[in-house]
Scaffold this motif. Sequence first.
Motif, PDB file in Angstrom:
ATOM      1  N   GLU A  86       0.802  -1.205   0.000  1.00 27.19           N
ATOM      2  CA  GLU A  86       0.000   0.000   0.000  1.00 27.19           C
ATOM      3  C   GLU A  86       0.844   1.268   0.000  1.00 27.19           C
ATOM      4  O   GLU A  86       0.566   2.226  -0.697  1.00 27.19           O
ATOM      5  N   PHE A 107      -9.063   4.139  -1.566  1.00 27.46           N
ATOM      6  CA  PHE A 107      -7.606   3.984  -1.664  1.00 27.46           C
ATOM      7  C   PHE A 107      -6.952   5.239  -2.207  1.00 27.46           C
ATOM      8  O   PHE A 107      -5.764   5.465  -2.011  1.00 27.46           O
ATOM      9  N   ARG A 155      -6.856  -4.534  -1.756  1.00 27.77           N
ATOM     10  CA  ARG A 155      -6.145  -3.807  -2.798  1.00 27.77           C
ATOM     11  C   ARG A 155      -5.608  -4.669  -3.953  1.00 27.77           C
ATOM     12  O   ARG A 155      -5.678  -4.249  -5.115  1.00 27.77           O
TER      13      ARG A 155
END
Lengths: 162, 162
Positions: free
Chosen positions: A137, B33, B90
């Motif tokens: 991330e 995100f 993700r």
Amino acid sequence: MQRKNLGDMQCPIARSLERVGEWWSILILRDAFQGLTRFDQFQKSLEIAPNMLTKRLNALVESGLLERRQYSEHPPRDEYVLTERGRDFRPVLWALLAWGNKHFAPEGASVVLVDSETGTPADPIMVDRTTGRPLTELAFKSAPGPAADERTRRRHAARSPS
Amino acid sequence: MQRKNLGDMQCPIARSLERVGEWWSILILRDAFQGLTRFDQFQKSLEIAPNMLTKRLNALVESGLLERRQYSEHPPRDEYVLTERGRDFRPVLWALLAWGNKHFAPEGASVVLVDSETGTPADPIMVDRTTGRPLTELAFKSAPGPAADERTRRRHAARSPS
DNA sequence: CAGTATCCTGTCCGATACTG
DNA sequence: CAGTATCGGACAGGATACTG
């Protein structure tokens, strides 16, 4: 997936969802990767209504994920096989599999990924192809690409969390 | 996602789709995100009807992908932040991004993944975490896991394309 | 600004019946 | 076996108006 303005969807994720946004589509692809090709195989496996199966299969064919292949002339019979575009979808399924196993399988994994020769279980993660560095991330973010239009560019500029 | 028999869905992919099967959900996560947290940020970005946004946000909170965090008491105001479960999603987005860019961006990629420090574009692929071996269609297959029930086991036994 | 409350339309989807 | 045809219900999703 009835959207008013498909035209302005530059985002590749949104475009992908245009093709596989309905969840039956994804389950059909999952089964196609398991080797299923025929109408009634899908129907039995998914317990899907036949008219829905027809619709979803047609949509997948039109989107170029499946290919109709006639295996009988009289009467005409088709089977559905994955195209290259369809096969390229597999990482998405792997990612969904891994996520589901991690978060929604309190009793343990019921389906896992294994090496087809040795049978050793695999644990799929994403890495950058060139460097091999795991995508995390923090280390990676999305950004406007070469073909980004002004709107897409602004979107990203507005708020990139570093 | 109105299904009759959710109970017998042992498949982790199907279970994942229970939570993110609606395409708005995935687009909301995509924006989360990107750093979006507030109702009207999502609404502007997605051009989604407010009632739908409410519904999808609530569903994501209930599924444990988003967390409501109050940032104002008078009046009470919430923002929506990703939980660990949400952040773990993700890779699915990365996979969708890569697939979309490869197959549905004739004019070139509008959004790409880059190293957040150097800005170098990344090309995400899936590998096995332990061996680092790239997951390819032929080398890996799904198989019943430790917690597989009889039905799941039979499914796989019936037709594994090796 | 951050939602809630209504109303409406489309369609996803299931059930069933039918056909070559 | 491999679908097509038709019906009906539930709900996703849109538009709009309203509230603290």
